[in-house]
Design a protein around this motif. Structure first.
Motif, PDB file in Angstrom:
ATOM      1  N   ILE A   1      -0.330   4.620   8.594  1.00 18.23           N
ATOM      2  CA  ILE A   1      -0.308   6.015   8.178  1.00 18.23           C
ATOM      3  C   ILE A   1      -1.751   6.500   8.174  1.00 18.23           C
ATOM      4  O   ILE A   1      -2.538   6.139   7.295  1.00 18.23           O
ATOM      5  N   ALA A   2      -2.105   7.275   9.184  1.00 21.06           N
ATOM      6  CA  ALA A   2      -3.486   7.701   9.381  1.00 21.06           C
ATOM      7  C   ALA A   2      -3.744   9.029   8.682  1.00 21.06           C
ATOM      8  O   ALA A   2      -2.817   9.711   8.257  1.00 21.06           O
TER       9      ALA A   2
ATOM     10  N   ALA B   1      -1.436   4.350  15.141  1.00 19.21           N
ATOM     11  CA  ALA B   1      -1.732   5.263  14.043  1.00 19.21           C
ATOM     12  C   ALA B   1      -0.684   6.372  14.061  1.00 19.21           C
ATOM     13  O   ALA B   1      -0.348   6.903  15.119  1.00 19.21           O
ATOM     14  N   VAL B   2      -0.167   6.700  12.882  1.00 19.46           N
ATOM     15  CA  VAL B   2       0.818   7.765  12.733  1.00 19.46           C
ATOM     16  C   VAL B   2       0.121   8.926  12.046  1.00 19.46           C
ATOM     17  O   VAL B   2      -0.385   8.777  10.936  1.00 19.46           O
ATOM     18  N   ASN B   3       0.071  10.080  12.740  1.00 23.76           N
ATOM     19  CA  ASN B   3      -0.497  11.256  12.078  1.00 23.76           C
ATOM     20  C   ASN B   3       0.418  12.452  12.283  1.00 23.76           C
ATOM     21  O   ASN B   3       1.498  12.318  12.844  1.00 23.76           O
TER      22      ASN B   3
ATOM     23  N   THR C   1       0.818  -1.218   0.000  1.00 21.10           N
ATOM     24  CA  THR C   1       0.000   0.000   0.000  1.00 21.10           C
ATOM     25  C   THR C   1       0.850   1.266   0.000  1.00 21.10           C
ATOM     26  O   THR C   1       0.344   2.343  -0.296  1.00 21.10           O
ATOM     27  N   SER C   2       2.123   1.132   0.336  1.00 20.42           N
ATOM     28  CA  SER C   2       3.052   2.272   0.388  1.00 20.42           C
ATOM     29  C   SER C   2       4.349   1.933  -0.327  1.00 20.42           C
ATOM     30  O   SER C   2       5.434   2.267   0.139  1.00 20.42           O
TER      31      SER C   2
ATOM     32  N   LYS D   1      -6.129   1.922   3.971  1.00 20.03           N
ATOM     33  CA  LYS D   1      -7.214   2.752   4.480  1.00 20.03           C
ATOM     34  C   LYS D   1      -8.296   1.954   5.201  1.00 20.03           C
ATOM     35  O   LYS D   1      -9.017   2.495   6.020  1.00 20.03           O
ATOM     36  N   ARG D   2      -8.385   0.682   4.912  1.00 20.00           N
ATOM     37  CA  ARG D   2      -9.466  -0.117   5.511  1.00 20.00           C
ATOM     38  C   ARG D   2      -8.983  -0.985   6.668  1.00 20.00           C
ATOM     39  O   ARG D   2      -9.655  -1.931   7.048  1.00 20.00           O
ATOM     40  N   ILE D   3      -7.856  -0.630   7.264  1.00 20.90           N
ATOM     41  CA  ILE D   3      -7.309  -1.461   8.331  1.00 20.90           C
ATOM     42  C   ILE D   3      -8.291  -1.595   9.505  1.00 20.90           C
ATOM     43  O   ILE D   3      -8.349  -2.630  10.146  1.00 20.90           O
ATOM     44  N   ARG D   4      -9.071  -0.565   9.747  1.00 18.91           N
ATOM     45  CA  ARG D   4     -10.022  -0.618  10.866  1.00 18.91           C
ATOM     46  C   ARG D   4     -11.245  -1.467  10.543  1.00 18.91           C
ATOM     47  O   ARG D   4     -11.949  -1.894  11.447  1.00 18.91           O
TER      48      ARG D   4
END
Length: 142
Positions: free
Chosen positions: A89-90, A126-128, A16-17, A67-70
């Motif tokens: 990566i949030a 989560a990294v923001n 994804t990255s 994006k759908r990890i949750r």
């Protein structure tokens, strides 16, 4: 300089990255990514059910921007069952590779500190822009 010793590897950046993973692998000796020569068992397109146990067996820390990890309960369960440590990566908007790289660079000392303080997994962070935060993943029991 790319890593040369598989024992020195610490981080795995998933598909994804991939662009960020490739850049980090050039800058840091302890980072690999999907389709990296030091993890031939995880080529491009490897399914989650296949790569997660392989990365966990190497005791690598995962960096992802899935994006759908949750909401992907089966994937969250797989991460947890394999004892993975995950940095997500949030954010509310998609970040470019450059913006993701800048974010990770700003938070890298925090990431290192969390790994040291938390120890073995499973855990999710989560990294923001402003901080790292603990992620509570709801896993549905069937």
């Amino acid at each position: 300089m790319p890593p040369t010793d598989p024992q020195s590897l610490r981080f795995f950046v998933d598909e994804t990255s991939l662009g960020v993973g490739r850049a980090l692998a050039l800058l840091r000796r302890d980072v690999i990514h999907t389709h990296h020569r030091l993890i031939p068992e995880v080529p491009l397109g490897t399914l989650d059910d296949d790569w997660i146990p392989k990365v966990a067996a190497r005791e690598l820390v995962v960096i992802t921007r899935d994006k759908r990890i949750r909401t992907k309960h089966a994937k969250a369960m797989l991460y947890a069952q394999n004892g993975l440590r995950v940095f997500w990566i949030a954010g509310k908007k998609d970040l470019s590779n450059w913006d993701t790289m800048c974010l990770l660079t700003r938070r890298w000392d925090d990431i290192e500190r969390e790994i040291k303080e938390r120890g073995p997994g499973p855990w999710f962070m989560a990294v923001n822009e402003t901080r790292l935060s603990d992620m509570r993943i709801r896993i549905r029991m069937q």
